[in-house]
Design an enzyme around this catalytic site. Structure first.
Site, mmCIF file in Angstrom:
data_model
loop_
_atom_site.group_PDB
_atom_site.id
_atom_site.type_symbol
_atom_site.label_atom_id
_atom_site.label_comp_id
_atom_site.label_asym_id
_atom_site.label_seq_id
_atom_site.Cartn_x
_atom_site.Cartn_y
_atom_site.Cartn_z
ATOM 1 N N CYS A 386 84.639 -0.303 36.007
ATOM 2 C CA CYS A 386 83.622 -1.351 35.864
ATOM 3 C C CYS A 386 83.342 -1.615 34.381
ATOM 4 O O CYS A 386 84.190 -2.192 33.723
ATOM 5 C CB CYS A 386 82.376 -1.001 36.667
ATOM 6 S SG CYS A 386 81.491 -2.485 37.169
ATOM 7 N N HIS A 512 84.367 -0.055 42.047
ATOM 8 C CA HIS A 512 84.021 1.372 41.949
ATOM 9 C C HIS A 512 84.804 2.180 42.985
ATOM 10 O O HIS A 512 84.306 2.420 44.084
ATOM 11 C CB HIS A 512 82.526 1.572 42.203
ATOM 12 C CG HIS A 512 81.663 1.025 41.119
ATOM 13 N ND1 HIS A 512 81.181 1.801 40.085
ATOM 14 C CD2 HIS A 512 81.205 -0.228 40.901
ATOM 15 C CE1 HIS A 512 80.463 1.057 39.278
ATOM 16 N NE2 HIS A 512 80.452 -0.190 39.749
ATOM 17 N N GLU A 514 85.271 5.193 43.097
ATOM 18 C CA GLU A 514 84.652 6.511 43.345
ATOM 19 C C GLU A 514 83.790 6.533 44.609
ATOM 20 O O GLU A 514 83.542 7.588 45.167
ATOM 21 C CB GLU A 514 83.839 6.956 42.123
ATOM 22 C CG GLU A 514 82.550 6.197 41.826
ATOM 23 C CD GLU A 514 82.738 4.943 40.982
ATOM 24 O OE1 GLU A 514 83.866 4.402 40.956
ATOM 25 O OE2 GLU A 514 81.749 4.488 40.365
HETATM 26 N N1 GLN Z 1 77.231 -4.046 33.137
HETATM 27 C C1 GLN Z 1 78.442 -4.507 33.702
HETATM 28 C C2 GLN Z 1 78.239 -5.670 34.649
HETATM 29 O O1 GLN Z 1 77.163 -5.878 35.143
HETATM 30 C C3 GLN Z 1 79.187 -3.386 34.397
HETATM 31 C C4 GLN Z 1 78.480 -2.829 35.580
HETATM 32 C C5 GLN Z 1 78.989 -1.491 36.025
HETATM 33 O O2 GLN Z 1 79.639 -0.778 35.272
HETATM 34 N N2 GLN Z 1 78.658 -1.104 37.243
HETATM 35 O O3 GLN Z 1 79.169 -6.385 34.927
#
Ligand code: GLN
Length: 537
Positions: A386, A512, A514
């Site tokens: 992310c 994600h 994970e």
């Molecule tokens: N801050 C980034 C976004 O909102 C990444 C979010 C994250 O890592 N979950 O796109």
């Protein structure tokens, strides 16, 4: 197996202190019942007033776990999924905030027909409704409901009252497991039962007699102690279950089996116990966990490294992936704010792979970028998750594509090269709670990509939690420079995966992974990352 209305409800409460591991005990019991062929689900009721933990920072609450249906939930749901290999949903995590929100909405709609709306019965009815909802349509043989917090807290009172009422209504179809602490006083060389006695007395004041006591302890409970607890707390000695400290949460189901927690639950709820639990796969996993053939050390770069709970799912995914690769994954948590170009070599010495964690805001971004540069230039396996993927693109744009001020508009709204930008649908959103791009979305993989060969299929589905995305205007430039997008949302074209061509293992994902790694099905990306880390460096 179940006939109408035969769903059993098990409530798990905690006494004496927090952090005794109610979530792990609940997940372990669920695992044992599932291994006997029962259909089981777990629910967490959290007594705080936030509608969900999505708006809580990790210092307050550890990781926010995201379900398939896009609910931002308590990290215990991650344990439930990792142990049971089933998906949970919005219904599996309910907070006081959500309970009050629906009661107040009903009141505004006029549903209460002029009644005074009160904690009892309206709030308790709503709690009971949320618990029983999971038992509807005979979907499950057992619903295990974990009550957050500690008995005696003002916040948890309505929940205990709801349990009292449900127990009264359901009789042997329900039971209460109370988790307590048996402290060891080294000066006296004795285990002490008094806090447990007091905690059970508090439950009794509220009208709830626990049926089973699970006693967290650092020393084994002898028969004398078990009998004493049984005598003072009105339970039989076989219902005093020892929960001894252990070095891995994954051993707890086996410890609970040795203590016959599942058998006691089946007996007390009058459920049949024809078949012993099938735990072969689980035991194999533990065996591999206990006897690794090698060790690899991986660095996890993030801004919450002082909190082990902040990156819970990533850490567990690495453990799962390690067992598949017959190796132990040692984790070095590296604070991104303390990383710089100058100290990166020394800080990452000995590491066989680097992960840059998800996150929000600009704290520690430079350290993350320094780590990524290092991994890219020195052929160290790199996995960006992310924000970690977004940072990998920022690093590449700045240092390879020569856009020195390239950035994400999350950190720099005026960057001349907004290679990461807010998603179109996010522009009009101002409320923070539950408004990110959340939950499961499909992703289509490019055939000749590393991602495709790792997943072994063209279409995958992964969970999300973000507001920003890759700015596709820059994709051509990235591709020409050697960084390719290899996974896209098939409907919107949103970039889900990037890979570096001339690098042994450099993958960034907008989603994600994970959240989907379990003991039974460790995640392919983590498995392959560890495989690469093991052989490449
Ligand atoms: N801050 C980034 C976004 O909102 C990444 C979010 C994250 O890592 N979950 O796109």
């Amino acid at each position: 197996m179940a006939s109408p209305n035969s769903t059993r409800f098990i409530f798990v409460t905690g006494g004496v202190t927090s952090s005794l591991g109610k979530g792990i005990i609940s997940a372990s019991l669920a695992k044992l019942l599932q291994a006997r062929g029962y259909r089981v689900t777990i629910q967490k009721l959290d007594p705080y007033i936030n509608i969900d933990p999505g708006t809580l920072n990790p210092y307050e609450h550890g990781e926010c776990y995201v379900t398939e249906d896009g609910a931002e939930t308590d990290l215990d749901l991650g344990h439930y999924e990792r142990f049971l290999n089933i998906s949970t949903s919005q219904a599996n995590n309910v907070t006081t905030g959500r309970i009050y929100q629906s009661v107040i909405e009903k009141e505004r709609r006029g549903d209460y027909l002029g009644e005074t709306v009160q904690v009892i019965p309206h709030i308790t009815d709503e709690i009971k409704y949320r618990i029983q909802l999971l038992g509807e349509n005979n979907q499950f043989d057992f619903v295990i409901t974990e009550i957050g917090g500690t008995v005696g807290d003002i916040e948890s009172l309505p929940y205990i009252e709801a349990i009292r009422q449900l127990k009264w209504d359901m009789g042997t179809r329900s039971l209460v497991i109370h988790l307590t602490l048996i402290p060891y006083l080294s000066a006296a060389k004795e285990l002490k039962t008094k806090p447990t006695q007091h905690s059970v007395k508090t439950m009794l004041e509220y009208g709830v007699q626990p049926d089973i006591l699970v006693c967290r302890t650092e020393k084994h409970l002898n028969d004398g102690i078990r009998k004493k607890i049984a005598l003072f707390c009105n339970v039989d000695a076989s219902s005093v279950i020892e929960s001894i400290d252990t070095d891995s949460i994954y051993k707890v189901p086996l410890l609970m089996r040795e203590e016959r927690l599942d058998s006691v639950v089946l007996k007390k709820t009058r459920a049949s116990a024809q078949r012993p639990p099938k735990l072969k796969r689980w035991k194999n996993f533990i065996k591999r966990l206990e006897s690794p053939k090698s060790t690899v050390e991986i660095g996890l770069v993030g801004k919450y490294v002082e909190l082990v709970d902040a990156y819970k799912s990533i850490i567990e995914s690495l453990i799962h992936a390690g067992t598949v690769n017959h190796c132990r994954v040692l984790l070095r948590l590296i604070h991104s704010e303390q990383l710089s170009k100058e100290n990166i070599l020394e800080q990452t010495r000995g590491l066989k792979g680097l992960i840059v964690a998800p996150g929000f805001g600009d704290r520690g971004i430079d350290g993350k970028i320094a780590a990524i540069s290092h991994a890219r230039q020195h052929n160290i396996p790199f996995f960006g998750i992310c924000l970690g993927m977004q940072c990998a693109m920022i690093e590449f744009a700045r240092n390879v594509l020569l856009m020195p001020r390239a950035h994400s508009t999350e950190m720099d709204a005026r960057t001349p090269d907004p290679i990461i930008d807010i998603m179109e649908e996010q522009k009009k959103i101002h409320l923070k709670g539950g408004t990110m791009r959340l939950g499961s979305y499909p992703c289509k993989l490019t055939a000749a990509s590393k991602a495709y060969s790792i997943y072994g299929k063209e279409t995958i589905s992964e969970r999300h939690r973000h507001r920003f995305e890759v700015n596709n205007k820059y994709l051509k430039a990235f591709e020409q420079g050697g960084m390719k997008a290899t996974g896209f949302n098939p409907e919107t074209g949103l970039v889900e995966i990037i890979e570096l061509e001339d690098h042994p293992w450099f993958i960034g994902v907008q989603f994600h992974p994970e959240y989907k790694s379990t003991v039974d099905t460790p995640h392919p990306l983590f498995i392959d990352f560890i495989r690469a880390a093991k052989i490449l460096t």
